[in-house]
Design an enzyme around this catalytic site. Structure first.
Site, PDB file in Angstrom:
ATOM      1  N   GLU A  80       3.287 -45.788  20.929  1.00 54.40           N
ATOM      2  CA  GLU A  80       4.442 -46.622  21.312  1.00 54.40           C
ATOM      3  C   GLU A  80       4.427 -46.973  22.801  1.00 54.40           C
ATOM      4  O   GLU A  80       4.985 -47.976  23.216  1.00 54.40           O
ATOM      5  CB  GLU A  80       5.762 -45.939  20.939  1.00 54.40           C
ATOM      6  N   ALA A 122      -9.142 -43.724  11.859  1.00 56.54           N
ATOM      7  CA  ALA A 122      -8.690 -45.074  12.248  1.00 56.54           C
ATOM      8  C   ALA A 122      -9.852 -45.922  12.769  1.00 56.54           C
ATOM      9  O   ALA A 122     -10.807 -45.394  13.356  1.00 56.54           O
ATOM     10  CB  ALA A 122      -7.616 -44.960  13.325  1.00 56.54           C
ATOM     11  N   THR A 150       8.198 -30.152  22.454  1.00 55.41           N
ATOM     12  CA  THR A 150       8.202 -31.614  22.330  1.00 55.41           C
ATOM     13  C   THR A 150       7.047 -32.012  21.424  1.00 55.41           C
ATOM     14  O   THR A 150       5.985 -31.372  21.461  1.00 55.41           O
ATOM     15  CB  THR A 150       8.063 -32.326  23.695  1.00 55.41           C
ATOM     16  N   ILE A 151       7.246 -33.079  20.641  1.00 55.42           N
ATOM     17  CA  ILE A 151       6.145 -33.525  19.786  1.00 55.42           C
ATOM     18  C   ILE A 151       5.073 -34.244  20.601  1.00 55.42           C
ATOM     19  O   ILE A 151       3.974 -34.456  20.119  1.00 55.42           O
ATOM     20  CB  ILE A 151       6.641 -34.465  18.649  1.00 55.42           C
ATOM     21  N   ASP A 152       5.408 -34.635  21.848  1.00 54.82           N
ATOM     22  CA  ASP A 152       4.522 -35.530  22.596  1.00 54.82           C
ATOM     23  C   ASP A 152       3.269 -34.862  23.175  1.00 54.82           C
ATOM     24  O   ASP A 152       2.304 -35.539  23.506  1.00 54.82           O
ATOM     25  CB  ASP A 152       5.292 -36.193  23.759  1.00 54.82           C
ATOM     26  N   GLY A 184      14.539 -34.363  23.115  1.00 53.72           N
ATOM     27  CA  GLY A 184      14.210 -34.639  21.712  1.00 53.72           C
ATOM     28  C   GLY A 184      13.835 -33.354  20.998  1.00 53.72           C
ATOM     29  O   GLY A 184      13.126 -32.527  21.556  1.00 53.72           O
ATOM     30  N   ARG A 213       9.530 -36.466  14.037  1.00 54.62           N
ATOM     31  CA  ARG A 213      10.203 -35.347  14.718  1.00 54.62           C
ATOM     32  C   ARG A 213      10.711 -34.278  13.750  1.00 54.62           C
ATOM     33  O   ARG A 213      11.145 -33.206  14.184  1.00 54.62           O
ATOM     34  CB  ARG A 213      11.367 -35.889  15.542  1.00 54.62           C
TER      35      ARG A 213
HETATM   36  O1  F6P Z   1       9.981 -37.095  23.380  1.00 51.97           O
HETATM   37  C1  F6P Z   1      10.025 -37.115  21.994  1.00 51.97           C
HETATM   38  C2  F6P Z   1      10.249 -38.507  21.467  1.00 51.97           C
HETATM   39  O2  F6P Z   1      10.261 -38.454  20.058  1.00 51.97           O
HETATM   40  C3  F6P Z   1       9.258 -39.554  21.963  1.00 51.97           C
HETATM   41  O3  F6P Z   1       8.037 -39.511  21.277  1.00 51.97           O
HETATM   42  C4  F6P Z   1      10.046 -40.815  21.764  1.00 51.97           C
HETATM   43  O4  F6P Z   1       9.640 -41.831  22.647  1.00 51.97           O
HETATM   44  C5  F6P Z   1      11.465 -40.394  22.058  1.00 51.97           C
HETATM   45  O5  F6P Z   1      11.521 -38.987  21.905  1.00 51.97           O
HETATM   46  C6  F6P Z   1      12.496 -41.038  21.166  1.00 51.97           C
HETATM   47  O6  F6P Z   1      13.737 -40.637  21.601  1.00 51.97           O
HETATM   48  P1  F6P Z   1      15.102 -40.882  20.799  1.00 51.97           P
HETATM   49  O7  F6P Z   1      15.167 -39.862  19.707  1.00 51.97           O
HETATM   50  O8  F6P Z   1      16.155 -40.710  21.817  1.00 51.97           O
HETATM   51  O9  F6P Z   1      15.027 -42.258  20.213  1.00 51.97           O
END
Ligand code: F6P
Length: 321
Positions: free
Chosen positions: A222, A187, A126-128, A11, A254
């Site tokens: 998620e 939140a 990665t954004i995660d 991603g 993203r």
């Molecule tokens: O790893 C980055 C991410 O944006 C996750 O947060 C998310 O679960 C996944 O990629 C989504 O992937 P895709 O762009 O394949 O739907």
């Protein structure tokens, strides 16, 4: 080392372009050629190579996405795919690799780097923020800022309508986007996979919350075991008098211009990645820990973080009342 190949994989994340720019310019600074590999490991197998110079990375530090494009490659998980990738590198005189990506990228890079005599260094893109061996990954800061921008807007409408909003954010199986952005938006509750969600406890908190508070925001990762849809249904059932809505932020998280923090992180790690190769390092991810460059073997970098920082969790409990 004469020619470093650079690719982005998995991603995309904001700051990947700043990372590419840093790798290219640092290599040129040390008189090393650089080859851009398109579409991650897919392009390595398909020989999609482009020579890079100072100009190829001009005016990209501020751009989201990745100029080298990205993909998730199934072929690279096969022995034949990796052999083809290696043959292409040899054929083109590329003798080292910098891979920018996350868990999947490093898992592939680890296998490849052990099978063949090509040193590989990884940069966390990665954004995660779910990698071990760096305080922050490239893209995380921008993503959590995108989340708080979006949720601030949701808060405006929630406040006007006296509504409860459940906002689902990305993060794959990690709750780190949810945790930090949840604190940032104030939140009322944060649901993350690292801590078990006690639904009764959540209901109690909602029921005993300040009555004068018009809006409520619950941030759900998620990857949480319950997830946005289910928790929305449960809340609707339990509190039929609440006006409840679900909002899933999705892929806007993203995109966008990288924050200054991400640009600087990417720039620092790009220099460190090239210098690591020059110092003979391989199969390592470069990261920043306590402001210092840190090297972590790929196999450790991708280990699963099963706990969220208890200090942050405590803050949520104290401040959300
Ligand atoms: O790893 C980055 C991410 O944006 C996750 O947060 C998310 O679960 C996944 O990629 C989504 O992937 P895709 O762009 O394949 O739907």
């Amino acid at each position: 080392i004469k020619n470093i190949g650079v690719l982005t994989s998995g991603g995309d994340s904001p700051g990947m372009n700043a990372a590419i720019r840093s790798v290219v310019r640092t290599s040129l600074y040390y008189d090393i050629q650089v080859t851009g590999i398109m579409r991650g490991f897919e392009g390595l197998i398909g020989e999609e190579f482009i020579p890079m110079n100072r100009k190829s990375v001009a005016n990209i530090i501020q751009r989201g996405g990745t100029i080298l494009k990205t993909a998730r490659s199934d072929a690279f998980y096969t022995k034949e795919g990796r052999q083809k990738a290696y043959d292409n590198l040899k054929k083109n005189g590329i003798d080292a690799l910098v891979v920018i990506g996350g868990e999947g990228t490093f898992t592939g890079a680890n296998i490849f780097g052990k099978e063949f005599d090509i040193p590989v260094i990884g940069m966390p893109g990665t954004i995660d923020n779910d990698l071990i061996g760096t305080d922050f990954t490239i893209g995380y800061d921008t993503a959590i800022n995108t989340v708080i921008d979006a949720v601030d807007k949701i808060r405006d409408t929630a406040e006007s309508h006296d509504r409860l909003f459940i906002v689902e954010v990305m993060g794959k199986d990690s709750g780190l986007i949810a945790l930090r952005s949840g604190i940032g938006v104030g939140a009322e509750a944060i649901l993350i996979p690292e801590s078990r969600t006690d639904v009764d406890q959540l209901f109690k908190r909602l029921a005993s919350g300040r009555k004068d508070k018009a809006s409520k925001i619950i941030i759900v990762a998620e990857g949480d075991e319950i997830g946005g849809f289910e928790i929305t249904e449960l809340i609707k059932e339990k509190f039929p008098n609440y006006d409840t809505r679900l909002s899933i932020l999705g892929h806007i998280q993203r995109g966008g211009r990288p924050s200054c923090m991400d640009r600087v992180l990417a720039s620092r790690l790009g220099v460190a990645a090239v210098e690591a190769l020059l110092n003979g390092q391989k199969n390592m991810m470069v990261g920043l820990v306590n402001h210092n460059i840190h090297y972590t073997p790929f196999y450790n970098a991708v280990k699963h973080l099963s706990e969220a920082d208890p200090r942050l969790l405590k803050i949520v409990n104290i401040l959300s009342l």
